[in-house]
Write a protein that holds these residues in place. Structure first.
Motif, PDB file in Angstrom:
ATOM      1  N   ASN A 160      70.234 101.157 -27.700  1.00 16.01           N
ATOM      2  CA  ASN A 160      71.491 101.161 -26.952  1.00 16.01           C
ATOM      3  C   ASN A 160      72.691 100.984 -27.881  1.00 16.01           C
ATOM      4  OD1 ASN A 160      71.287 101.136 -23.739  1.00 16.01           O
ATOM      5  ND2 ASN A 160      69.443 100.180 -24.570  1.00 16.01           N
TER       6      ASN A 160
ATOM      7  N   LEU B  62      74.488  97.641 -25.720  1.00 11.65           N
ATOM      8  CA  LEU B  62      75.716  98.393 -25.485  1.00 11.65           C
ATOM      9  C   LEU B  62      76.941  97.609 -25.936  1.00 11.65           C
ATOM     10  CD1 LEU B  62      74.758  99.864 -22.006  1.00 11.65           C
ATOM     11  CD2 LEU B  62      75.068 101.166 -24.119  1.00 11.65           C
TER      12      LEU B  62
ATOM     13  N   VAL C 121      81.084  99.244 -26.513  1.00  7.65           N
ATOM     14  CA  VAL C 121      81.590  99.962 -25.341  1.00  7.65           C
ATOM     15  C   VAL C 121      82.854  99.298 -24.809  1.00  7.65           C
ATOM     16  CG1 VAL C 121      79.315 100.838 -24.706  1.00  7.65           C
ATOM     17  CG2 VAL C 121      80.102  98.659 -23.739  1.00  7.65           C
TER      18      VAL C 121
ATOM     19  N   ALA D   9      75.558 103.881 -28.257  1.00  4.02           N
ATOM     20  CA  ALA D   9      76.958 103.535 -28.001  1.00  4.02           C
ATOM     21  C   ALA D   9      77.826 103.894 -29.200  1.00  4.02           C
ATOM     22  CB  ALA D   9      77.083 102.053 -27.672  1.00  4.02           C
TER      23      ALA D   9
ATOM     24  N   GLY E 283      79.429 102.082 -21.150  1.00  5.91           N
ATOM     25  CA  GLY E 283      78.002 101.856 -21.321  1.00  5.91           C
ATOM     26  C   GLY E 283      77.265 102.216 -20.041  1.00  5.91           C
TER      27      GLY E 283
ATOM     28  N   THR F  16      77.957 106.685 -22.294  1.00  8.52           N
ATOM     29  CA  THR F  16      76.940 106.668 -23.344  1.00  8.52           C
ATOM     30  C   THR F  16      75.671 107.347 -22.845  1.00  8.52           C
ATOM     31  OG1 THR F  16      76.125 104.502 -22.622  1.00  8.52           O
ATOM     32  CG2 THR F  16      77.783 104.538 -24.388  1.00  8.52           C
TER      33      THR F  16
END
Length: 281
Positions: free
Chosen positions: A86, A136, A141, A90, A105, A64
């Motif tokens: 985040n 994440l 992720v 992601a 992540g 990511t």
């Protein structure tokens, strides 16, 4: 992805990681001086384009675009939506992966020192990383990667933050200078023993050196590794030409080291600064 699934994956084949992203984004219009993560969120087609190129080139795992998306780094740009940024980054990587690659992540240095050299306690840094991990995870992720770590204590803090938040696999890579130590003085073997003992599912190195120097580190680690090893070198060493940083190794030169990395014991291989989808292909 479970830890068992991760172990099975790396036992069956050499896992191919992605390469550099920042330079390619600059070619797509990202200006200097902006927060890269915020610019990508505002220009989502850019990261999807770059990461799809890596997937099409053979990357099994893409990272990511959250290298600088921790609370302390984002504060430098007066940004505070750590979880939301985040999560969105992601999701963009998952869209780029399209089910053809796994999404890791990406967690990286905060840019700050911990006590007694800096202002932040160990627990404060753990909590900084937990905010990033939370976003994440919301973004879906498959696993985590802690990368480009120069301080073994900060790497420990990031690893603890992930382990206290979920049961997903964690890759951890330090960055070692040409002298064989991190900037803070940690040698590769100490880093390996520390991180694998703390529960990292794969350990290795990225950035700082080209494949020739990194190959020697992998050779030193292999006899003591209880987990898979990771190698993500730069495309040689950087040079400043006409005010621009360039790397001195083309894709053919870079990939000549692939067999040597495999023989030395690397289970996951990719590229760092200066590499492109051509290098991964």
């Amino acid at each position: 992805m479970t830890k068992q699934q991760f172990r099975e994956l790396v036992s069956k084949c050499i896992v191919i990681l992605d390469g550099a992203t920042g330079t390619l984004l600059q070619e797509l219009g990202m200006p200097a001086g902006v927060c890269p993560e915020k610019w990508v969120i505002d220009n989502p087609a850019s990261i999807i384009d770059v990461q799809r190129q890596y997937v099409e080139s053979g990357s099994d795992i893409i990272y990511t675009f959250t290298f600088g998306a921790n609370e302390l780094k984002l504060k430098e740009f007066n940004l505070d939506d750590v979880v939301g940024m985040n999560r969105e980054l992601a999701r963009l990587s998952r869209q780029a992966a399209g089910g053809r690659a796994m999404v890791a992540g990406d967690i990286a240095p905060t840019g700050q020192l911990m006590e007694p050299f800096g202002l932040y306690s160990f627990e404060e840094i753990v909590n900084v990383y937990k905010k990033q991990v939370a976003g994440l995870l919301e973004g879906g992720v498959d696993l985590f990667v802690i990368e480009t770590m120069m301080d073994i204590q900060e790497a420990r803090a990031a690893l603890i933050a992930v382990k206290e938040s979920c049961d997903l696999p964690v890759i951890a890579t330090m960055t070692f200078e040409r002298g064989g130590h991190t900037i803070n003085g940690t040698d590769p073997l100490t880093a390996l023993v520390t991180l694998q003992s703390l529960g990292a599912d794969a350990v290795g190195c990225n950035c700082s050196t080209g494949p020739k120097e990194m190959l020697e580190i992998i050779k030193k680690l292999k006899p003591y590794s209880k987990v898979p090893l990771v190698a993500k070198p730069n495309a040689g060493m950087p040079k400043l030409i006409n005010g621009k940083t360039v790397f001195d190794m083309n894709a053919n030169e870079f990939t000549r080291f692939t067999d040597d990395f495999i023989k030395a014991g690397a289970n996951l291989i990719g590229g760092c600064c200066g590499t492109t989808p051509e290098y991964i292909s």
